[in-house]
Design a protein around this motif. Structure first.
Motif, PDB file in Angstrom:
ATOM      1  N   VAL A 328      -3.452  -8.506  -7.267  1.00 24.76           N
ATOM      2  CA  VAL A 328      -4.244  -7.390  -6.760  1.00 24.76           C
ATOM      3  C   VAL A 328      -3.664  -6.948  -5.424  1.00 24.76           C
ATOM      4  CG1 VAL A 328      -6.508  -6.646  -5.943  1.00 24.76           C
ATOM      5  CG2 VAL A 328      -6.334  -8.150  -7.937  1.00 24.76           C
ATOM      6  N   ASP A 329      -3.326  -5.668  -5.333  1.00 18.55           N
ATOM      7  CA  ASP A 329      -2.789  -5.089  -4.101  1.00 18.55           C
ATOM      8  C   ASP A 329      -3.877  -4.302  -3.377  1.00 18.55           C
ATOM      9  OD1 ASP A 329      -0.184  -5.988  -4.080  1.00 18.55           O
ATOM     10  OD2 ASP A 329       0.573  -4.318  -5.282  1.00 18.55           O
ATOM     11  N   HIS A 330      -3.644  -4.062  -2.086  1.00 19.81           N
ATOM     12  CA  HIS A 330      -4.593  -3.282  -1.291  1.00 19.81           C
ATOM     13  C   HIS A 330      -3.835  -2.259  -0.451  1.00 19.81           C
ATOM     14  CE1 HIS A 330      -7.818  -6.047  -2.365  1.00 19.81           C
ATOM     15  NE2 HIS A 330      -7.008  -7.041  -2.058  1.00 19.81           N
ATOM     16  N   ALA A 331      -4.122  -0.989  -0.690  1.00 22.05           N
ATOM     17  CA  ALA A 331      -3.583   0.105   0.149  1.00 22.05           C
ATOM     18  C   ALA A 331      -2.070   0.028   0.315  1.00 22.05           C
ATOM     19  CB  ALA A 331      -4.268   0.096   1.512  1.00 22.05           C
ATOM     20  N   VAL A 332      -1.372  -0.315  -0.758  1.00 24.18           N
ATOM     21  CA  VAL A 332       0.080  -0.503  -0.675  1.00 24.18           C
ATOM     22  C   VAL A 332       0.794   0.775  -0.249  1.00 24.18           C
ATOM     23  CG1 VAL A 332       2.145  -1.048  -2.022  1.00 24.18           C
ATOM     24  CG2 VAL A 332       0.053  -2.345  -2.381  1.00 24.18           C
ATOM     25  N   TYR A 333       0.335   1.919  -0.750  1.00 26.96           N
ATOM     26  CA  TYR A 333       1.034   3.166  -0.476  1.00 26.96           C
ATOM     27  C   TYR A 333       0.258   4.082   0.467  1.00 26.96           C
ATOM     28  CZ  TYR A 333       3.638   1.559  -4.543  1.00 26.96           C
ATOM     29  OH  TYR A 333       4.379   0.806  -5.412  1.00 26.96           O
ATOM     30  N   ALA A 334      -0.709   3.524   1.173  1.00 24.60           N
ATOM     31  CA  ALA A 334      -1.580   4.356   1.997  1.00 24.60           C
ATOM     32  C   ALA A 334      -0.806   5.142   3.053  1.00 24.60           C
ATOM     33  CB  ALA A 334      -2.644   3.494   2.668  1.00 24.60           C
ATOM     34  N   ASP A 335       0.128   4.502   3.721  1.00 25.05           N
ATOM     35  CA  ASP A 335       0.837   5.158   4.815  1.00 25.05           C
ATOM     36  C   ASP A 335       1.634   6.356   4.324  1.00 25.05           C
ATOM     37  OD1 ASP A 335       1.885   5.314   7.578  1.00 25.05           O
ATOM     38  OD2 ASP A 335       3.788   4.806   6.622  1.00 25.05           O
ATOM     39  N   ARG A 336       2.462   6.148   3.313  1.00 27.02           N
ATOM     40  CA  ARG A 336       3.289   7.259   2.831  1.00 27.02           C
ATOM     41  C   ARG A 336       2.431   8.331   2.152  1.00 27.02           C
ATOM     42  NH1 ARG A 336       7.279   4.860  -1.670  1.00 27.02           N
ATOM     43  NH2 ARG A 336       7.434   3.175  -0.175  1.00 27.02           N
TER      44      ARG A 336
END
Length: 351
Positions: A328-336
């Motif tokens: 389970v990942d969290h906010a992996v691509y939030a920045d881009r």
């Protein structure tokens, strides 16, 4: 209701069309290019004309219309014309992105779908209140960019294409965010640079934006149904059998469509290949998630990993992979993706 790519476009349409209300209880959208605008009743005719010309129906265009000529063609000739029209960068000046998907649903005031899907999801424009599973692969646009540009893409050409899509000033901003690499400069080929941009703006970030919009509406009591987000990230072990000879660029990549063998687990003996142990486990986990969702509206648990509902606070998503198993990942691509959210997806909302 299930859809992959063009089928995903259809699912997105059904979620927004009142005529589809009550016809399905869950929806799965794989690899939907939410950042790709659908054609409109105004923009479609120019592609139809290009398709007819590529099919050598130009004379019919000038006399009796292209439809009788096109109807007389066999399937092979239609597909050849479609492939040629997709590569015609001047087919739809100002609407370059439309060439990525030659046949798509139409947005218009009289056709049932009155807004672009991304706009409908963001504004909750009558989106069907059903559980949704949605996600993308790591390198979705690689296949499309290399189909559109079969040879090297120069810096001048790339800037021209990006300028048509995003506008000159926005292109400058995008290039600062996505700097060209030394390897791309040395090769004088910027296709991979375009891949990095379109992976995010057409697929990954636009999908995240749509999914988070539904999640926020649920937290506000506007919707009752949950949304589940995934990232597929596995290079198939027998890529040469899967992608060659037509698409060599995808052999060692996670291209559009790469997740399908794991969802459907076909008999691979026809290509004299088989899944590795890790791949067999990945396939079983995905089939468990998908079938659980079809039955109950929630993917549940597979191989000991529970797939959580997407929420705006930590952006929980399942990371589907071979080696090491799913996590389970969290906010992996939030920045881009916040970069693209800040640009406002104008090329979709005001095509």
């Amino acid at each position: 209701i299930f859809g992959e790519s063009a089928g995903g476009m259809s699912v997105a349409c059904h979620l927004l069309m009142s005529e589809s209300a009550g016809l399905f209880s869950q929806a799965i959208i794989e690899s939907e290019p939410f950042g790709l605008p659908f054609r409109t009743s105004k923009t479609y005719p120019s592609f139809s004309a290009t398709l007819a010309r590529k099919a050598k129906c130009a004379g019919a265009l000038q006399k009796k219309g292209w439809e009788p000529c096109m109807r007389a063609l066999n399937v092979s000739l239609v597909l050849e014309a479609q492939a040629a029209a997709e590569k015609d960068l001047f087919a739809e000046v100002g609407h370059f992105l439309d060439t990525f998907i030659p046949f798509s649903p139409v947005v218009g005031p009289t056709v049932g779908l009155t807004v672009q899907p991304l706009q409908g999801f963001v504004t909750n424009r009558s989106v069907a209140d059903v559980p949704l599973m949605v996600g993308v692969n790591r390198q979705e646009s690689l296949l499309f960019i290399y189909e559109a540009f079969s040879s090297k893409l120069s810096k001048v050409e790339e800037d021209a294409v990006l300028g048509v899509i995003f506008g000159v000033s926005t292109t400058v901003t995008i290039n600062k965010r996505y700097p060209r690499t030394a390897a791309q400069k040395a090769a004088h080929d910027y296709r991979n640079h375009s891949v990095n941009i379109t992976n995010d703006c057409l697929f990954r970030c636009a999908t995240r934006h749509a999914a988070l919009s539904l999640t926020k509406q649920r937290s506000q009591g506007v919707r009752a149904s949950p949304t589940f987000l995934y990232h597929f990230d596995h290079v198939i072990s027998f890529g040469s059998a899967f992608w060659l000879p037509s698409t060599p660029v995808c052999v060692d990549a996670v291209c559009h469509g790469e997740e399908l063998p794991f969802v459907f687990d076909p008999n691979t003996s026809s290509v004299n290949r088989s899944f590795t142990a890790d791949e067999a486990a990945l396939a079983l986990s995905m089939q468990t998630y998908w079938s659980n969702f079809a039955k109950s509206g929630a993917p549940g648990v597979a191989a000991g990993v529970a797939w959580p509902e997407l929420n705006a606070a930590n952006e929980s998503a399942i990371h589907l992979r071979g080696a090491g198993g799913n996590i389970v990942d969290h906010a992996v691509y939030a920045d881009r993706c916040e970069f693209w959210d800040g640009l406002g997806y104008e090329w979709v909302l005001n095509p």
